[in-house]
Enzyme design. Structure first.
Site, mmCIF file in Angstrom:
data_model
loop_
_atom_site.group_PDB
_atom_site.id
_atom_site.type_symbol
_atom_site.label_atom_id
_atom_site.label_comp_id
_atom_site.label_asym_id
_atom_site.label_seq_id
_atom_site.Cartn_x
_atom_site.Cartn_y
_atom_site.Cartn_z
ATOM 1 N N LEU A 67 10.907 -11.921 1.943
ATOM 2 C CA LEU A 67 10.471 -11.203 3.153
ATOM 3 C C LEU A 67 11.659 -10.633 3.930
ATOM 4 C CD1 LEU A 67 7.527 -13.487 4.369
ATOM 5 C CD2 LEU A 67 7.447 -11.465 2.893
ATOM 6 N N ARG A 68 12.871 -10.931 3.484
ATOM 7 C CA ARG A 68 14.108 -10.285 3.951
ATOM 8 C C ARG A 68 14.500 -10.549 5.402
ATOM 9 N NH1 ARG A 68 15.293 -10.108 -1.044
ATOM 10 N NH2 ARG A 68 14.787 -8.245 -2.231
ATOM 11 N N ASP A 156 17.145 -19.529 -5.178
ATOM 12 C CA ASP A 156 16.663 -18.345 -5.902
ATOM 13 C C ASP A 156 17.564 -17.128 -5.684
ATOM 14 O OD1 ASP A 156 14.677 -16.922 -7.490
ATOM 15 O OD2 ASP A 156 14.360 -15.800 -5.653
ATOM 16 N N ASP A 308 7.169 -12.498 -6.866
ATOM 17 C CA ASP A 308 8.594 -12.166 -6.707
ATOM 18 C C ASP A 308 8.749 -10.830 -5.957
ATOM 19 O OD1 ASP A 308 11.304 -12.484 -6.714
ATOM 20 O OD2 ASP A 308 11.573 -12.303 -8.873
#
Ligand code: DOR
Length: 430
Positions: A67-68, A156, A308
């Site tokens: 979601l940055r 991740d 992803d």
């Protein structure tokens, strides 16, 4: 006193992934919860939504997305990302911690939860990092992140290279009953580029071999067996990894796995276009790998499907293939791609397919079991499985538009749903 809100979803086909059943039932929602399910329910005064010909399923859970926020809000925010998630039928999402700064502390987990609450779209269950700053050296504040609401840990985007650090992460998480999600990619091989093979050679692309993923998975599976901890393998993309997970499960190792729609839909042949929107990490592989991923989903070796979802800005992607960032947006196309490749292709029943995006991730992450039983939260999606539609840029809710699927004819569509008290519609059933 305020009259309780009641909504009757009438005559839909209710998908029950837990019991692998689909039945024509009415669903009565009251005060954000399922009040009753059954045939021809009477509900005087309730808003009635005709769901004949539509399917109703528990809201999907995306256990792996980006979601940055914080740090890359030009590509996505928690608000824009969770809205795009709802458009794809995901009422619950688990953002990965490779933000800037990475989510490695209780304060940052709380920040994500606060932003999600403010936004009010899909519910957010953060994943904290395994190590401080995702640097692979020192353990992050795992216990306090769990207390704050983290449902798993992962570095991740990179692999935890040091085996002693990974061993400690697994041992520590075992004490907290948290799954450790591994991004399996050996350090040393070319990173995050194309699959090494005929296509990469013909196109002259920098490439990394699939053994980069499977060898990393093998080490982590053996460490999980050694520590008796819970390991989850992220974004499985190749046949060898599927075989290793099958082997590990048969040995009783506590390992689970996910794959993503692109690994069962596309192959590296798509790179012939040199379109950087097909660049993803792990990379698209061969048709043999694609088939193995489908077989893994069909026999339960691969437990879950995650998107992803990886937004990147237009300017970041408009560069040469070798230097473009990997990943593409995935929420809004995920259900349709899986419906086409798995259900219409007769690899999985509809209920089993839905279980890979509902009960399976819930079980792995310890979330409430998604179901449409009285008492459960009214988190549900309404699907039109007869819909044929084309994905175009003007339909995107994400802040980024880096999808390889624009212009593709898709089958089956999320038309709306409920998130507790809230109704959301992308296409009204009437
Ligand atoms: O393609 C990818 N993009 N794979 C990852 O592991 C990370 C992700 C991202 O954050 O962009």
């Amino acid at each position: 006193m305020k009259k309780p809100e009641r909504v009757l979803l009438a005559g839909g086909r209710v998908v029950d992934p837990g019991n692998r059943r689909v039945r024509i039932w009415d669903v009565l929602i009251q005060d954000g919860r399922i009040a009753k399910v059954g045939k021809q329910l009477r509900a005087t005064g309730a808003q009635r939504i005709d769901c004949r010909g539509k399917h109703i399923a528990p809201g999907f859970i995306d256990m792996h997305c980006h979601l940055r926020e914080p740090g890359q809000e030009d590509a996505e925010t928690i608000a824009t990302g969770t809205k795009a998630a709802l458009a794809g039928g995901f009422t619950k999402v688990c953002p990965m911690p490779n933000t800037d700064p990475p989510i490695d502390s209780e304060a940052l987990v709380r920040f994500e939860l606060a932003r999600a609450k403010e936004a009010g779209f899909a519910r957010v269950y953060p994943i904290g990092s395994c190590t401080k700053a995702r640097a692979g050296k020192e353990l992050a504040e795992i216990g306090s992140m769990k207390q704050a609401g983290a449902v798993a840990v992962s570095d991740d985007g990179s692999w935890v290279d040091d085996p002693q650090v990974m061993r400690r992460v697994l041992e520590y998480c075992k004490a907290f009953d948290l799954p450790v999600i591994s991004h399996c990619e050996l350090t040393g091989f070319p990173y995050g580029v194309a699959n090494e093979g005929l296509v990469s050679t013909r196109l002259g692309l920098a490439a990394g071999p699939d053994v980069s993923e499977s060898a990393a998975a093998a080490r982590d599976i053996l460490l999980a067996e050694f520590t008796h901890a819970r390991l989850h393998i992220a974004h499985v993309s190749c046949a060898a990894t599927v075989s290793l997970i099958r082997w590990a499960k048969a040995r009783g190792v506590q390992v689970t796995a996910e794959t993503c729609p692109h690994y069962f839909t596309l192959t590296d042949a798509a790179l012939e276009t040199f379109d950087t929107n097909f660049k993803v990490n792990p990379p698209l592989r061969t048709d043999k790998d694609r088939q193995a991923v489908i077989d893994g989903l069909a026999d339960g070796t691969i437990d879950a499907i995650a998107t992803d979802h990886a937004p990147h800005t237009k300017s970041a992607k408009e560069v040469e293939f070798d230097i473009a960032p990997a990943g593409f947006i995935g929420f809004e196309t995920a259900f349709s791609l899986g419906y086409e490749q798995l259900v219409l292709a007769k690899k999985l029943s509809l209920a089993d397919y839905v279980s890979r995006m509902t009960t399976a991730p819930a079980r792995i992450l310890g979330l409430p079991m998604p179901c449409l039983q009285p008492g459960a939260d009214a988190d549900l999606v309404i699907l039109d499985l007869k819909a044929r539609w084309t994905w175009t840029r003007d339909q995107v809710f994400s802040r980024s538009q880096n999808s390889p699927f624009f212009g593709r004819q898709l089958h089956g569509r999320v038309i709306g749903g409920f998130l507790g008290h809230k109704q959301f519609w992308f296409l009204h059933p009437a």
